[in-house]
Design a protein around this motif. Structure first.
Motif, short mmCIF file in Angstrom:
data_model
loop_
_atom_site.label_atom_id
_atom_site.label_comp_id
_atom_site.label_asym_id
_atom_site.label_seq_id
_atom_site.Cartn_x
_atom_site.Cartn_y
_atom_site.Cartn_z
N GLU A 1 -6.10 0.20 8.57
CA GLU A 1 -5.85 -0.71 9.69
C GLU A 1 -5.09 -1.94 9.23
N SER A 2 -5.41 -2.40 8.02
CA SER A 2 -4.72 -3.59 7.49
C SER A 2 -3.23 -3.33 7.31
N THR A 3 -2.88 -2.10 6.91
CA THR A 3 -1.47 -1.75 6.76
C THR A 3 -0.80 -1.67 8.12
N MET A 4 -1.47 -1.04 9.09
CA MET A 4 -0.90 -0.93 10.44
C MET A 4 -0.62 -2.31 11.03
N ASN A 5 -1.42 -3.27 10.68
CA ASN A 5 -1.23 -4.64 11.19
C ASN A 5 -0.06 -5.35 10.54
N GLN A 6 0.43 -4.80 9.42
CA GLN A 6 1.51 -5.45 8.67
C GLN A 6 2.87 -4.79 8.87
N ALA B 1 16.82 12.79 7.19
CA ALA B 1 15.52 13.45 7.06
C ALA B 1 14.47 12.56 7.72
N ILE B 2 13.43 13.21 8.23
CA ILE B 2 12.28 12.49 8.78
C ILE B 2 11.10 12.71 7.85
N VAL B 3 10.50 11.61 7.42
CA VAL B 3 9.31 11.63 6.57
C VAL B 3 8.15 11.06 7.38
N VAL B 4 6.97 11.65 7.25
CA VAL B 4 5.83 11.21 8.04
C VAL B 4 4.62 10.91 7.16
N VAL B 5 3.80 9.99 7.63
CA VAL B 5 2.48 9.73 7.05
C VAL B 5 1.48 9.87 8.19
N LYS B 6 0.38 10.57 7.93
CA LYS B 6 -0.64 10.76 8.95
C LYS B 6 -1.25 9.41 9.32
N LEU B 7 -1.34 9.15 10.62
CA LEU B 7 -1.91 7.89 11.08
C LEU B 7 -3.36 7.73 10.62
N SER B 8 -4.05 8.86 10.52
CA SER B 8 -5.46 8.81 10.09
C SER B 8 -5.61 8.36 8.64
N ASP B 9 -4.51 8.46 7.86
CA ASP B 9 -4.56 8.06 6.45
C ASP B 9 -4.24 6.58 6.25
N ILE B 10 -3.64 5.95 7.25
CA ILE B 10 -3.15 4.58 7.08
C ILE B 10 -4.25 3.58 7.42
N GLU C 1 0.84 -1.20 0.00
CA GLU C 1 0.00 0.00 0.00
C GLU C 1 0.87 1.25 0.00
N SER C 2 0.49 2.24 -0.82
CA SER C 2 1.23 3.50 -0.92
C SER C 2 0.41 4.65 -0.35
N TYR C 3 1.12 5.60 0.29
CA TYR C 3 0.45 6.74 0.93
C TYR C 3 1.24 8.01 0.66
N GLU C 4 0.50 9.12 0.56
CA GLU C 4 1.15 10.42 0.45
C GLU C 4 1.88 10.71 1.76
N ALA C 5 3.11 11.20 1.66
CA ALA C 5 3.92 11.49 2.84
C ALA C 5 4.37 12.94 2.81
N GLN C 6 4.88 13.40 3.94
CA GLN C 6 5.38 14.76 4.08
C GLN C 6 6.78 14.73 4.67
N VAL C 7 7.60 15.69 4.26
CA VAL C 7 8.93 15.83 4.83
C VAL C 7 8.81 16.67 6.10
N LYS C 8 9.06 16.07 7.22
CA LYS C 8 8.90 16.76 8.50
C LYS C 8 10.11 17.63 8.82
#
Length: 464
Positions: free
Chosen positions: A237-242, A226-235, A210-217
């Motif tokens: 549940e199936s991805t979080m479990n993997q 560098a730190i890159v982030v993805v909003k937890l609200s965008d991920i 699964e691919s998600y839009e990310a931001q450079v923090k």
């Protein structure tokens, strides 16, 4: 050039160099490295329930005075140009290809970073993803792949043509990242600065595909982190479990000859695994201020930001660069995780910022030029952004910034070029106060100073 308008220039002359260093995206984007060890107030981030890492500061290298006119040769910005390097060269190991500008059809929200008040998040040597004492490579791969991500970026770059004109292209690049923590709203991943420093869009692909839009923090060119982030609200549940937060090891305890495993997004094909040994420790090259781990594990374009692991499956390095030469094989380099824990702490705890509207953008009021690593070495000038002119009654003038000062940091984050300074300012509005660090010549040596600059409205904004 007229006052009241900010002008940015870049040194973009190149020549072959036997020992040149390449930065990022196979060198379509070039970044010098500066010290970035200024103290930062910690950001208010909820302590992650899983993985943490501890802190480490990059060293400050003093610059001695040399006159601009001491050498009669032309100044070059970088000798490590894709396709134009003679002999061996160090390469930032992110992969990319070029498309024409008119192929660019979409954009995403761009972000930079600042600091805020805070409960801090940090890396630690423990994690919810437990490992045993010594595993085979297949077991390590199975345990750690959920902690490694593929990063794909796009950026607009300029190249100078043979007749002196410039042309813009859309460049697409690939790299890797490691999941190292989370806060209340974001999943945090570390990668190399050269992977994302010029990105206009960033996408992260997790182990489940699964691919998600990310931001450079946050970024630090000094340590190439560098730190890159993805909003937890965008991920999902199936991805979080993997996915898992990586286990962090102790790079200081590594021994030469010890077996290691590298995992990353080689050539942008997706995750792959290679093995080797620690060939040497405390290696230095101009791609990083931190002494590096040398390994013969295959590290290829796209592996930038990926994990170098010990045989317990612990992250002991962040893959960063390789030496490229027809006569050389098996010389890859990784940033030792323990040496940069302090810097990672700081980058993880910065607040993610949104890019401000053009009409609200703050105005500094300078003309400037890039001081590349080659210029710095040849003439003894600090790397960063040389102020060539200061507009009358501008924010810079009111803060005491003068011509011939070299700006090295904005809001505590190191900058390596005039373009990078311009990009950073896109995240600060009129009326905001931002710390700017510069170096100036005093008694035959450069002295560092940080001033607070309150950004003003561009006086020419209404004339555009």
């Amino acid at each position: 050039m007229s006052q009241g308008t900010e002008h940015y220039y870049n040194n973009n002359y190149q020549q072959p160099n036997q020992n040149a260093y390449n930065y990022g995206q196979n060198n379509y984007y070039q970044n010098g490295f500066q010290n970035a060890d200024a103290e930062q107030p910690k950001a208010k981030v909820k302590k992650a329930k899983k993985q943490r890492v501890k802190k480490a500061k990059s060293p400050k290298t003093p610059h001695n005075k040399r006159t601009f006119w001491k050498k009669g040769v032309a100044v070059v910005a970088s000798a490590a140009v894709f396709g134009g390097v003679a002999g061996g060269a160090f390469y930032g190991i992110a992969g990319n290809q070029i498309k024409k500008l008119d192929a660019l059809t979409n954009t995403t929200t761009e972000v930079a970073s600042t600091t805020s008040a805070a409960t801090t998040q940090s890396l630690s040597l423990t994690s919810t993803a437990s490992v045993g004492n010594g595993m085979d490579v297949s077991t390590i791969a199975e345990n750690v792949m959920p902690s490694v991500v593929a990063i794909n970026i796009s950026a607009i770059v300029e190249q100078q043509g043979m007749f002196g004109y410039t042309q813009q292209y859309e460049a697409e690049g690939s790299g890797s990242g490691i999941i190292i923590g989370e806060n209340d709203s974001e999943l945090l991943m570390v990668t190399n600065n050269h992977v994302v420093s010029d990105a206009t869009t960033v996408n992260v692909t997790f182990a489940d595909g699964e691919s998600y839009e990310a931001q450079v923090k946050s970024t630090d060119s000094d340590t190439d982190l560098a730190i890159v982030v993805v909003k937890l609200s965008d991920i999902k549940e199936s991805t979080m479990n993997q996915i898992k937060i990586a286990t962090i090891g102790d790079s200081d305890s590594l021994k030469v000859g010890e077996q290691v495993v590298a995992i990353g997004n080689a050539l942008g094909y997706g995750q792959s695994v290679t093995t080797g040994i620690v060939s040497a420790k405390d290696r230095t090259n101009s791609t990083n201020t931190t002494p590096l781990i040398q390994t013969d594990a295959a590290i290829n374009p796209g592996n930038s930001g990926g994990a170098l692991l010990n045989m317990k499956g612990e992250v002991i390095g962040i893959n960063s660069s390789k030496y490229s030469d027809t006569t050389v094989e098996g010389m890859g380099y990784a940033i030792p995780i323990t040496a940069v824990q302090d810097r990672l702490d700081d980058l993880m705890n910065r607040q993610t910022r949104e890019k401000v509207d053009e009409s609200e953008k703050g105005y500094l009021g300078i003309s400037c030029a890039t001081v590349s690593s080659d210029v710095s070495e040849a003439y003894g000038i600090p790397e960063g952004v040389l102020v060539t002119d200061v507009a009358s009654k501008s924010a810079a003038e009111k803060a005491g910034i003068k011509a011939n000062y070299v700006i090295t940091k904005i809001d505590g984050q190191s900058i390596s070029s005039a373009e990078e300074l311009t990009e950073k300012l896109n995240y600060y509005a009129v009326g905001e106060t931002v710390p700017i660090t510069y170096e100036y010549l005093k008694d035959d040596a450069y002295v560092e100073k940080t001033v607070d600059v309150t950004l003003m409205e561009n006086p020419n904004a209404n004339n555009k």
